[in-house]
Design an enzyme around this catalytic site. Structure first.
Site, mmCIF file in Angstrom:
data_model
loop_
_atom_site.group_PDB
_atom_site.id
_atom_site.type_symbol
_atom_site.label_atom_id
_atom_site.label_comp_id
_atom_site.label_asym_id
_atom_site.label_seq_id
_atom_site.Cartn_x
_atom_site.Cartn_y
_atom_site.Cartn_z
ATOM 1 N N TYR A 45 0.841 -1.203 0.000
ATOM 2 C CA TYR A 45 0.000 0.000 0.000
ATOM 3 C C TYR A 45 0.876 1.253 0.000
ATOM 4 O O TYR A 45 0.913 1.992 0.968
ATOM 5 C CB TYR A 45 -0.948 -0.009 1.197
ATOM 6 C CG TYR A 45 -2.019 -1.071 1.078
ATOM 7 C CD1 TYR A 45 -3.075 -0.908 0.188
ATOM 8 C CD2 TYR A 45 -1.969 -2.239 1.825
ATOM 9 C CE1 TYR A 45 -4.052 -1.883 0.055
ATOM 10 C CE2 TYR A 45 -2.949 -3.220 1.700
ATOM 11 C CZ TYR A 45 -3.977 -3.025 0.814
ATOM 12 O OH TYR A 45 -4.949 -3.992 0.687
ATOM 13 N N GLY A 153 -13.368 -5.031 3.235
ATOM 14 C CA GLY A 153 -12.626 -4.598 2.046
ATOM 15 C C GLY A 153 -11.608 -5.640 1.600
ATOM 16 O O GLY A 153 -10.562 -5.312 1.071
ATOM 17 N N HIS A 158 -4.668 -10.798 3.338
ATOM 18 C CA HIS A 158 -3.250 -10.449 3.390
ATOM 19 C C HIS A 158 -2.419 -11.389 4.249
ATOM 20 O O HIS A 158 -1.200 -11.291 4.268
ATOM 21 C CB HIS A 158 -3.076 -9.004 3.893
ATOM 22 C CG HIS A 158 -3.433 -7.987 2.857
ATOM 23 N ND1 HIS A 158 -2.702 -7.824 1.711
ATOM 24 C CD2 HIS A 158 -4.450 -7.109 2.781
ATOM 25 C CE1 HIS A 158 -3.246 -6.866 0.970
ATOM 26 N NE2 HIS A 158 -4.319 -6.425 1.595
ATOM 27 N N ARG A 187 -13.093 -11.627 -1.071
ATOM 28 C CA ARG A 187 -13.475 -11.933 -2.441
ATOM 29 C C ARG A 187 -13.893 -13.384 -2.519
ATOM 30 O O ARG A 187 -13.435 -14.219 -1.725
ATOM 31 C CB ARG A 187 -12.270 -11.759 -3.371
ATOM 32 C CG ARG A 187 -12.024 -10.361 -3.762
ATOM 33 C CD ARG A 187 -11.012 -10.285 -4.885
ATOM 34 N NE ARG A 187 -10.647 -8.909 -5.122
ATOM 35 C CZ ARG A 187 -11.380 -8.053 -5.827
ATOM 36 N NH1 ARG A 187 -12.521 -8.426 -6.365
ATOM 37 N NH2 ARG A 187 -10.970 -6.811 -5.982
ATOM 38 N N TYR A 204 -15.155 -5.186 -10.562
ATOM 39 C CA TYR A 204 -15.287 -3.763 -10.278
ATOM 40 C C TYR A 204 -15.467 -3.609 -8.785
ATOM 41 O O TYR A 204 -16.570 -3.766 -8.277
ATOM 42 C CB TYR A 204 -16.499 -3.177 -11.001
ATOM 43 C CG TYR A 204 -16.307 -3.126 -12.481
ATOM 44 C CD1 TYR A 204 -15.776 -1.985 -13.075
ATOM 45 C CD2 TYR A 204 -16.639 -4.204 -13.282
ATOM 46 C CE1 TYR A 204 -15.590 -1.936 -14.446
ATOM 47 C CE2 TYR A 204 -16.452 -4.156 -14.645
ATOM 48 C CZ TYR A 204 -15.930 -3.030 -15.217
ATOM 49 O OH TYR A 204 -15.753 -2.982 -16.560
#
Ligand code: SAM
Length: 283
Positions: A45, A153, A158, A187, A204
């Site tokens: 990031y 999100g 991670h 996801r 998207y």
């Protein structure tokens, strides 16, 4: 609470993180497909990525696409206090503060927290209560009990080892009140792993300005490419969490009841849900 929670972002690196700086370029080394490391997130990031992301993703549109799913879920459970463990640039923290929840915002990246703090001020003059902490050692830095922990999100992805995932979930469990709830999204990696991504399905995540596509996937790595209108691109290396595996881990660390929801927030829907939301009850 604890003394690392202040009205100004604490930018002291938490131990266990990779080195942090205001760097603009991502560094995945000579062989990016070998980067499968729970500590690497902070280096991914980088400032340029985070700034572009935030410039292009219209928070208002994101509010609309997400609707009141999380807010309704939390309110229906009588939640008052929320620990946002994956604050990122602050979208959910700000949203929850606006809805009247007592919110504490955690992230392992000081740059993210600084950005979130700035966003809080810009979007409604909110002063975020931020804590710099890595999930794996959360209870060292966050003392207190919360009605809910949110990890949203697609952040849990991670963590690259099962040990780290178990440790993080156990830490989330420990900061919850006896009847608390963890809300964690991801996801839908099962579809990507099982069907491949040859269809070039574009995910998207938010709006139509940024596209996120899987560039490489195997059972231990999902490497996504993020493309911006100025043709710049960034990558994230993530662990492809299978739905049932996450549900099992949640139960094994002690959550008594786990419910999983399909998509709700996509601006573009394919026939399969892109996102899954796990709601895990402590009791
Ligand atoms: N929740 C944000 C949103 O929806 O806009 C997204 C956050 S971003 C996808 C993931 C965040 O998780 C990053 O800000 C990253 O620094 C943080 N993160 C990843 N691994 C972490 C860890 N082990 N401990 C603490 N924070 C971590």
């Amino acid at each position: 609470m604890n003394n690392s929670m202040t009205d100004e972002p604490d930018v002291t690196p938490a131990s266990g993180n990779g080195a942090l700086s205001g760097q603009q370029k991502q560094d995945f080394g000579a062989d990016p497909l070998q980067v499968r490391d729970s500590d690497h997130y902070a280096d991914e990031y980088v400032e340029g990525f985070v700034d572009k992301w935030d410039d292009l993703i219209d928070w208002k549109k994101r509010y609309e696409s997400e609707g009141s799913f999380f807010v309704d879920l939390l309110k229906s459970r009588g939640v008052k206090s929320v620990l946002d463990v994956a604050t990122g640039t602050g979208f959910h923290s700000v949203r929850l503060i606006e809805e009247g929840f007592e919110t504490v915002s955690v992230d392992g990246s000081p740059e993210m927290l600084a950005k979130a703090f700035e966003n809080g001020k810009n979007y409604g003059g909110h002063i975020l209560r931020v804590v710099h902490a890595d999930w794996r050692w959360l209870n060292r830095d966050v003392h207190g009990e919360f009605d809910a922990v949110i990890c949203l999100g697609n952040s849990f992805t991670h963590l690259f080892s099962e040990r780290d995932r178990r440790k993080a979930l156990a830490e989330f469990y420990a900061v919850l009140k006896h009847d608390g709830v963890l809300i964690l999204d991801q996801r839908n990696y099962d579809t990507i792993l099982d069907n491949g991504f040859s269809s070039k399905h574009t995910y998207y995540y938010c709006g139509d300005q940024v596209t996120a596509e899987p560039e490489y996937v195997d059972e231990g790595l999902a490497r996504f490419r993020y493309q911006f209108p100025d043709n710049s691109q960034y990558h994230l290396n993530m662990y492809p969490l299978r739905k049932d595996y996450v549900r099992r881990l949640l139960r094994e660390v002690g959550f008594q009841h786990v419910e999983t929801y399909g998509d709700f927030q996509e601006t573009f829907k394919a026939d399969e849900p892109d996102f899954l939301v796990h709601v895990a009850e402590k009791n």
